[in-house]
Write a protein that holds these residues in place. Sequence first.
Motif, PDB file in Angstrom:
ATOM      1  N   HIS A  55     -27.492  48.330 -19.892  1.00 31.49           N
ATOM      2  CA  HIS A  55     -27.138  47.832 -21.226  1.00 31.49           C
ATOM      3  C   HIS A  55     -26.183  46.650 -21.164  1.00 31.49           C
ATOM      4  O   HIS A  55     -25.685  46.266 -20.101  1.00 31.49           O
ATOM      5  CB  HIS A  55     -26.486  48.968 -22.013  1.00 31.49           C
ATOM      6  N   ALA A  59     -21.934  48.399 -25.073  1.00 33.67           N
ATOM      7  CA  ALA A  59     -23.020  49.303 -25.454  1.00 33.67           C
ATOM      8  C   ALA A  59     -23.090  50.452 -24.450  1.00 33.67           C
ATOM      9  O   ALA A  59     -22.176  50.684 -23.661  1.00 33.67           O
ATOM     10  CB  ALA A  59     -24.339  48.541 -25.517  1.00 33.67           C
ATOM     11  N   LEU A  63     -28.303  53.728 -26.440  1.00 33.69           N
ATOM     12  CA  LEU A  63     -28.522  52.884 -27.622  1.00 33.69           C
ATOM     13  C   LEU A  63     -29.921  52.280 -27.636  1.00 33.69           C
ATOM     14  O   LEU A  63     -30.449  51.941 -28.688  1.00 33.69           O
ATOM     15  CB  LEU A  63     -27.492  51.753 -27.671  1.00 33.69           C
ATOM     16  N   SER A 180     -24.226  41.209 -33.870  1.00 36.46           N
ATOM     17  CA  SER A 180     -24.327  42.670 -33.901  1.00 36.46           C
ATOM     18  C   SER A 180     -24.461  43.183 -35.329  1.00 36.46           C
ATOM     19  O   SER A 180     -25.213  44.116 -35.606  1.00 36.46           O
ATOM     20  CB  SER A 180     -23.096  43.293 -33.243  1.00 36.46           C
ATOM     21  N   VAL A 200     -25.681  54.158 -32.914  1.00 39.50           N
ATOM     22  CA  VAL A 200     -24.487  53.362 -32.648  1.00 39.50           C
ATOM     23  C   VAL A 200     -23.207  54.145 -32.916  1.00 39.50           C
ATOM     24  O   VAL A 200     -22.185  53.923 -32.257  1.00 39.50           O
ATOM     25  CB  VAL A 200     -24.515  52.069 -33.489  1.00 39.50           C
ATOM     26  N   THR A 203     -21.132  55.568 -30.027  1.00 40.06           N
ATOM     27  CA  THR A 203     -20.576  54.506 -29.179  1.00 40.06           C
ATOM     28  C   THR A 203     -19.344  53.895 -29.825  1.00 40.06           C
ATOM     29  O   THR A 203     -18.311  53.689 -29.172  1.00 40.06           O
ATOM     30  CB  THR A 203     -21.635  53.417 -28.939  1.00 40.06           C
TER      31      THR A 203
END
Length: 362
Positions: A55, A59, A63, A180, A200, A203
């Motif tokens: 990733h 991240a 994801l 993002s 998300v 995270t």
Amino acid sequence: MSQVVEPIRGPILDEPLAAGAVEAPRLARHQIELDDGHLVGVTVAGRGVPLVVVHGFSAEGFLYAQSLSRLVKMGFRVVAIDTAGHGATQGLPLTGASLNDYAELLGRAIDELGIERFVVAGHSMGGQLITRMAATRPERVMGVVLIDAIVGDTWDRMVHLFRLYPPLLGAVAGLLLVDSAAVVPTFSDPRQAAKLVRLVAPTLAGHVVQPWRLLGPMLTILRSRASRYALDALCEAGVPVFVLHGAWDLPVPHRTARDAARRAGGTLVTIERAGHSWILRDPETLPAIVAELLASELGEGIRTSLRAAGVRKRYPTLEDVERVCYVESARVFSLAPADSRRKVVGRHRRPRYSWHTEHVGR
């Protein structure tokens, strides 16, 4: 140069399912311990040729679950590895760590899992790490897929400017935040937006609880050695390299992709009207591009590697593939989800983006 006017559809099911449902593989998340005690987070699904996925900055592997589940249908065992200081992986020391240290940790995780030969893909910072990792073991790499990766002469010059004037790095970080925020298609596709938010949220919660974890990777990028040496090594070793990059990527300009493809003697795939994180915005585009590459250079790279390992059959079985791609009783075999399939509501759609492909020589 060939223009793809009508992008091919995402993974096609072998058999039709009941109306309103599709088959999707489950992804199993684990935390493994390396020989030195370092804890590493991995996400695993499928069987077949190992596809190691790394990733981008801030991240984690899970994801990318939507795209990864589609890639499983193409005959890959997908293995997403969290990099140091991200997801379920312990960080490296703030002082002294280099990008080579991050890449070396990835390599050790691959070895611990018992993966002998593999295709590797990396997004953004992950692209830089897999380039360095693959350059140290090119004989084991079937193909390298760089996705809006921070590699190439243009990026190396940008890093030099960041060192001279650090506020420029803040500007790039701001562009990444804007990109993002645009990833979640709130109005155009509420269902996809809801899926992304669910992925998300954990995270983001982790960054809120431990914000200092991202400091190490940021400092490491600032003092990183130029990427051109690793790209040159891949070219000299004849490793197939595929550079996928959004045409509208502002934080990591498209020129970086052309530089990387030229140095590696690879294939450049430009995704039209796409920003830096198009891979998260649309889960269909990456699998569709990979399917196209499997029908050409990437597929040939995999076949060449299998033949070199002793697989001479025109149509090798899963057992043939796994015999040469993994060590005997590889640890990754025990990490597959117990219930590997499930039915979910909705159907895979056409890719949101179009792309064009060109072969860039040195």
